[in-house]
Enzyme design. Structure first.
Site, PDB file in Angstrom:
ATOM      1  N   THR A 168       0.888  -1.156   0.000  1.00 61.70           N
ATOM      2  CA  THR A 168       0.000   0.000   0.000  1.00 61.70           C
ATOM      3  C   THR A 168       0.935   1.217   0.000  1.00 61.70           C
ATOM      4  O   THR A 168       2.084   1.076   0.393  1.00 61.70           O
ATOM      5  CB  THR A 168      -0.781  -0.038   1.332  1.00 61.70           C
ATOM      6  OG1 THR A 168      -1.490  -1.252   1.382  1.00 61.70           O
ATOM      7  CG2 THR A 168      -1.701   1.120   1.494  1.00 61.70           C
ATOM      8  N   VAL A 197     -12.816  -5.183   0.284  1.00 66.74           N
ATOM      9  CA  VAL A 197     -12.251  -3.922   0.739  1.00 66.74           C
ATOM     10  C   VAL A 197     -11.426  -4.224   1.977  1.00 66.74           C
ATOM     11  O   VAL A 197     -11.884  -4.905   2.888  1.00 66.74           O
ATOM     12  CB  VAL A 197     -13.366  -2.897   1.068  1.00 66.74           C
ATOM     13  CG1 VAL A 197     -12.757  -1.615   1.629  1.00 66.74           C
ATOM     14  CG2 VAL A 197     -14.199  -2.602  -0.176  1.00 66.74           C
ATOM     15  N   ASP A 199      -8.185  -2.672   4.798  1.00 66.00           N
ATOM     16  CA  ASP A 199      -8.101  -1.643   5.838  1.00 66.00           C
ATOM     17  C   ASP A 199      -8.000  -0.231   5.279  1.00 66.00           C
ATOM     18  O   ASP A 199      -8.399   0.730   5.940  1.00 66.00           O
ATOM     19  CB  ASP A 199      -6.864  -1.905   6.696  1.00 66.00           C
ATOM     20  CG  ASP A 199      -5.578  -1.751   5.885  1.00 66.00           C
ATOM     21  OD1 ASP A 199      -4.792  -0.841   6.149  1.00 66.00           O
ATOM     22  OD2 ASP A 199      -5.376  -2.558   4.951  1.00 66.00           O
ATOM     23  N   HIS A 221      -1.011  -6.607   6.165  1.00 67.19           N
ATOM     24  CA  HIS A 221      -2.156  -7.490   5.951  1.00 67.19           C
ATOM     25  C   HIS A 221      -3.435  -6.797   6.405  1.00 67.19           C
ATOM     26  O   HIS A 221      -3.680  -6.609   7.599  1.00 67.19           O
ATOM     27  CB  HIS A 221      -1.955  -8.814   6.696  1.00 67.19           C
ATOM     28  CG  HIS A 221      -3.050  -9.786   6.422  1.00 67.19           C
ATOM     29  ND1 HIS A 221      -3.915 -10.227   7.404  1.00 67.19           N
ATOM     30  CD2 HIS A 221      -3.471 -10.359   5.265  1.00 67.19           C
ATOM     31  CE1 HIS A 221      -4.804 -11.053   6.859  1.00 67.19           C
ATOM     32  NE2 HIS A 221      -4.565 -11.141   5.568  1.00 67.19           N
TER      33      HIS A 221
END
Length: 318
Positions: A168, A197, A199, A221
């Protein structure tokens, strides 16, 4: 204002393959320099984190925007969040397709609607209404993402193994007025179910910003991060008096022992102290404070350059 501006960015926690290291380092450094440029010109923390994240969304080295991983059907579905620590305003989008910069759309959700999170088709309609250009989904797909998707489809494959090198992207900042902000953006998990979807789009998990304590953006994760509401947990620890580094380590350690999840975080507190911590093998990160650039990928690695030196090598192509 009397605050010295600070920006911290991450390009994702996990495993970074040797041949991609240089690109990841260059990418987070570029993002940090761009975000800092915004702060130096008197821009807000929100402007700075949006700019930094946009820079990484446009960089195919990262799992966000162009370069995002593919879902089970071979499509890109992206999540993003932005948050303003001044008034706790936030905007997020989830499962969005066919736009280059989900973080821009998240900011528009924050500023142009009464809502905080728009998803899928609704987010698509809102993007159209806001005049955000639609791009063909294939434009976001890199050869590497397609290769990984194919590998994960093989009957004996273990997609979990491939999750380890995914990042991310995110940024946190404090501006000269003392306002903090965070932004996070991702393509999610490779071969994820359609409509999954993680976090990133969830306030308090993928990011949180509050002028009373600080700001944080997370990576790792997603399902584990959601279980412990990682971003908010870190700020809670800082509210109890912990430094950014200790708060980050304490929260990451809790996530590991409680739910077996690994990840990474970047943090800035209201005094402008920062941290970049991770429980994974690696996390690409960079920060600029006091006109010094710090960056690294491995645990314990901290390269430092003056901003002038960094900008010069940036212009000459790292």
């Amino acid at each position: 204002g009397r605050m010295k501006p600070v920006i911290v960015v991450h390009g994702g926690a996990g495993r970074i393959f040797k041949e991609r290291e240089e690109g990841c380092r260059a990418g987070v450094v570029r993002a940090a320099l761009r975000g800092y440029g915004v702060l130096k010109q008197g821009g807000s923390a929100v402007d700075a984190v949006e700019e930094a994240v946009r820079s990484m969304e446009d960089d195919p080295h990262f799992n966000a925007g162009c370069g995002s991983v593919l879902n089970e059907k071979g499509e890109v579905e992206m999540d993003a969040i932005i948050m303003d620590g001044k008034n706790l305003d936030s905007g997020a989008v989830s499962a969005v397709k066919c736009i280059a910069n989900p973080i821009k759309l998240a900011r528009l959700v924050m500023e142009k609607t009464k809502h905080m999170l728009l998803t899928d088709h609704g987010a698509h309609l809102f993007a159209q209404a806001m005049g955000i250009p639609e791009i063909p989904g294939e434009k976001l797909i890199t050869e590497r993402s397609r290769e990984r998707w194919k590998k994960n489809l093989e009957p004996d494959s273990n997609p979990e193994e491939f999750q380890k090198d995914l990042g991310t992207v995110g940024a946190v900042a404090i501006d000269s007025e003392g306002n903090v902000a965070c932004a996070t953006s991702t393509g999610g998990l490779s071969n994820k179910l359609i409509g999954r979807v993680g976090d990133t789009a969830c306030i308090g998990s993928g990011g949180y910003a509050d002028n009373h304590s600080g700001a944080t953006s997370t990576t790792g994760h997603g399902e584990s991060i959601m279980k412990v509401v990682l971003a908010r947990l870190i700020l809670y620890h800082m509210e109890q008096g912990m430094s950014p580094e200790v708060a980050a380590d304490t929260a990451l350690d809790y996530m590991k022992t409680r739910v077996g999840g690994l990840g990474g975080v970047i943090v800035v507190n209201k005094a402008g102290e920062w941290a970049a911590r991770f429980s994974t093998k690696q996390m690409s990160w960079a920060t600029v404070k006091d006109d010094n650039l710090h960056y690294g990928i491995y645990a314990g690695e901290k390269n430092v350059k003056s901003i002038d030196e960094a900008l010069t090598s940036e212009r000459e192509g790292f």
